[in-house]
Design a protein around this motif. Sequence first.
Motif, mmCIF file in Angstrom:
data_model
loop_
_atom_site.group_PDB
_atom_site.id
_atom_site.type_symbol
_atom_site.label_atom_id
_atom_site.label_comp_id
_atom_site.label_asym_id
_atom_site.label_seq_id
_atom_site.Cartn_x
_atom_site.Cartn_y
_atom_site.Cartn_z
ATOM 1 N N PRO A 1 -14.050 -13.271 -17.727
ATOM 2 C CA PRO A 1 -13.039 -13.154 -16.671
ATOM 3 C C PRO A 1 -11.714 -13.852 -16.999
ATOM 4 O O PRO A 1 -10.667 -13.405 -16.542
ATOM 5 N N THR A 2 -11.764 -14.928 -17.787
ATOM 6 C CA THR A 2 -10.497 -15.621 -18.070
ATOM 7 C C THR A 2 -9.842 -15.130 -19.359
ATOM 8 O O THR A 2 -8.836 -15.659 -19.781
ATOM 9 N N MET B 1 -11.690 -22.529 -21.578
ATOM 10 C CA MET B 1 -11.396 -21.456 -20.615
ATOM 11 C C MET B 1 -12.664 -20.974 -19.915
ATOM 12 O O MET B 1 -12.598 -20.186 -18.975
ATOM 13 N N CYS B 2 -13.833 -21.415 -20.382
ATOM 14 C CA CYS B 2 -15.104 -20.904 -19.839
ATOM 15 C C CYS B 2 -15.257 -21.313 -18.374
ATOM 16 O O CYS B 2 -15.096 -22.475 -18.018
ATOM 17 N N THR B 3 -15.610 -20.332 -17.518
ATOM 18 C CA THR B 3 -15.848 -20.629 -16.101
ATOM 19 C C THR B 3 -17.345 -20.766 -15.813
ATOM 20 O O THR B 3 -17.741 -20.908 -14.657
ATOM 21 N N SER B 4 -18.185 -20.667 -16.844
ATOM 22 C CA SER B 4 -19.648 -20.711 -16.681
ATOM 23 C C SER B 4 -20.147 -19.569 -15.800
ATOM 24 O O SER B 4 -21.009 -19.768 -14.953
ATOM 25 N N CYS B 5 -19.617 -18.381 -16.028
ATOM 26 C CA CYS B 5 -20.050 -17.226 -15.223
ATOM 27 C C CYS B 5 -21.246 -16.526 -15.847
ATOM 28 O O CYS B 5 -21.894 -15.706 -15.197
ATOM 29 N N TYR B 6 -21.507 -16.794 -17.133
ATOM 30 C CA TYR B 6 -22.690 -16.288 -17.836
ATOM 31 C C TYR B 6 -22.680 -14.777 -18.066
ATOM 32 O O TYR B 6 -23.699 -14.191 -18.414
ATOM 33 N N ASN B 7 -21.527 -14.135 -17.885
ATOM 34 C CA ASN B 7 -21.457 -12.696 -18.117
ATOM 35 C C ASN B 7 -21.678 -12.378 -19.595
ATOM 36 O O ASN B 7 -22.355 -11.417 -19.948
ATOM 37 N N VAL C 1 -25.504 -12.491 -20.578
ATOM 38 C CA VAL C 1 -26.391 -11.393 -20.185
ATOM 39 C C VAL C 1 -25.999 -10.073 -20.849
ATOM 40 O O VAL C 1 -26.817 -9.167 -20.948
ATOM 41 N N ARG C 2 -24.749 -9.969 -21.328
ATOM 42 C CA ARG C 2 -24.344 -8.706 -21.951
ATOM 43 C C ARG C 2 -24.480 -8.719 -23.470
ATOM 44 O O ARG C 2 -24.426 -7.653 -24.097
ATOM 45 N N HIS D 1 -23.368 -21.421 -23.486
ATOM 46 C CA HIS D 1 -23.809 -22.747 -23.948
ATOM 47 C C HIS D 1 -23.159 -23.134 -25.272
ATOM 48 O O HIS D 1 -22.891 -24.307 -25.511
ATOM 49 N N HIS E 1 -19.713 -24.287 -24.372
ATOM 50 C CA HIS E 1 -19.802 -25.637 -23.795
ATOM 51 C C HIS E 1 -20.091 -26.655 -24.898
ATOM 52 O O HIS E 1 -19.508 -27.740 -24.925
#
Lengths: 213, 297
Positions: free
Chosen positions: A43-44, A77-83, A86-87, A96, A99
């Motif tokens: 997203p970012t 920039m990571c928002t920890s959305c985990y998209n 999973v993709r 991770h 991070h």
Amino acid sequence: MSANQQMAAKYKNSFLKEVEDQVEMGEWVKMCMQCGVCSGSCPTNFHPGWEHPPQEIFMMIRAGKREEVLTSPSMWMCTSCYNCIVRCPRKLPITHIMHGLANYAHRLGVAPKGQPTRAFSKLFWNNAIATGRVNELKLSIGLYFKDAEGKINIGQGIKQGLAMQKVALGLLKAKRLNPFEIFGGHKCKDQKGIHAMLKKARELEEKRKAIKA
Amino acid sequence: MAKKQYAFYPGCSSQKGASASNYLTSVESMCKTLDIQLTEIPDWNCCGASIGYGEAGELPRHVMNARNFALAETNLPGQDIVATCAACWLGAKESKERIEHSSLLLADTQEALKEAGLQIKVMPEIRHMAEVLVEDFGFEELGKHVKNPLKGLKFAGYVGCQTNRPFGIAGENFENPMYLDKIIETMGGEAVPYDQKVTCCGGALAFSEPEKAQAQIKDIVESAYDNGAEMIVTPCPLCQANVEIYQGHINNKYNTKFNIPVLYYSQLMTIAYGGSAKDAGLNGQVIRAPKLEAIAK
């Protein structure tokens, strides 16, 4: 010699090996097949994007671009959305790894100075472990009255405080921000135990990383 | 159904006077109707949230969660841990997975826990309240308690990230999970089609890089309006706060006129189960929800 110079010297020409040993989930980096789904799912990455999106970071690690990677603001920039996780068709734990890289750069003291998410992460974790529970009022005050280096900046605080005035008043009115938290607020009873436990955890983690190095 | 008992992990934001205190109010009301007994894990601590990553490192994060596991298992043996916060659930579940996967990490965790006089003997299950509703009750059972159906009200079911990825609710799809829409419909409301259902609200970047987060929040709110929703519903405290409280800033920046209430699934359920606006914590909304208040008993 700084911690950063020591690690660079130890691992000489293999930044990939350094990442595998020292970065959380770093052993997954070599699995990336450069498809770019992570970057397209982030997203970012769109406003305005990462300096180097994840699949680029992975290739740069393999190419030994140590300094460019560790000093990049990208991972922050990571928002920890985990998209991305999973993709990812190869199931890399990309969130991770980002991070982990950010934390490693921060630990070595080479992460970008004044990076706001780096500063907020530090503020948040220290706030949470001080009493075992987050004190939201102190967290907000810390966020607005400290600059990204953690120094008190009254002018900035007043300016940002004014910008946040309506938000804060709305929360106060809804009883979702408690001014009395300034006098302590919610906390764990066994703070001593928590602090001792965390001290031990940091020691053990450093020991494990040192064995690998 | 017999009373169900769980070891409750409310999390920092649900405490009295904190940003999701209205969530807890509604969860307590909802649980009363469903005969769920939540016993707070004694002296539970913060999960570290996702944003702790920069400063914390790996083991310190896991031992924070492990302390809660040990406390739950010692004081409330045999009970699943239930979290209402998406980040608490995710953080705890992640730590559990890592510790179970590595004997080295487990050994280090136990050694650190010893400093706080604790040990993990049995690893408890970690579940989100939404999982409890869907798996331990099921939509049919949830529907049996409805006394005041939310007829004619249109909701955008905003699932967000962390109750959906990377773990999610079993059997759901990451791109289009349906459980929240089904809860809305079970309560008698209408779940509008919603293309921003699993978009990230910006998470902690709402604090550190507000412009980036607010651009995302704008899309989330805009799509709810475009699809005819009157309210947004979510299972996550940070989604709720981010999407609700920055609408004013977004209006100033983008010249929009956003003013849409953002609620928790448990607030809808409390009202549908015949509870009052106060039982549902509706007085805790920064953007009030007059349409829901109007039908509350």
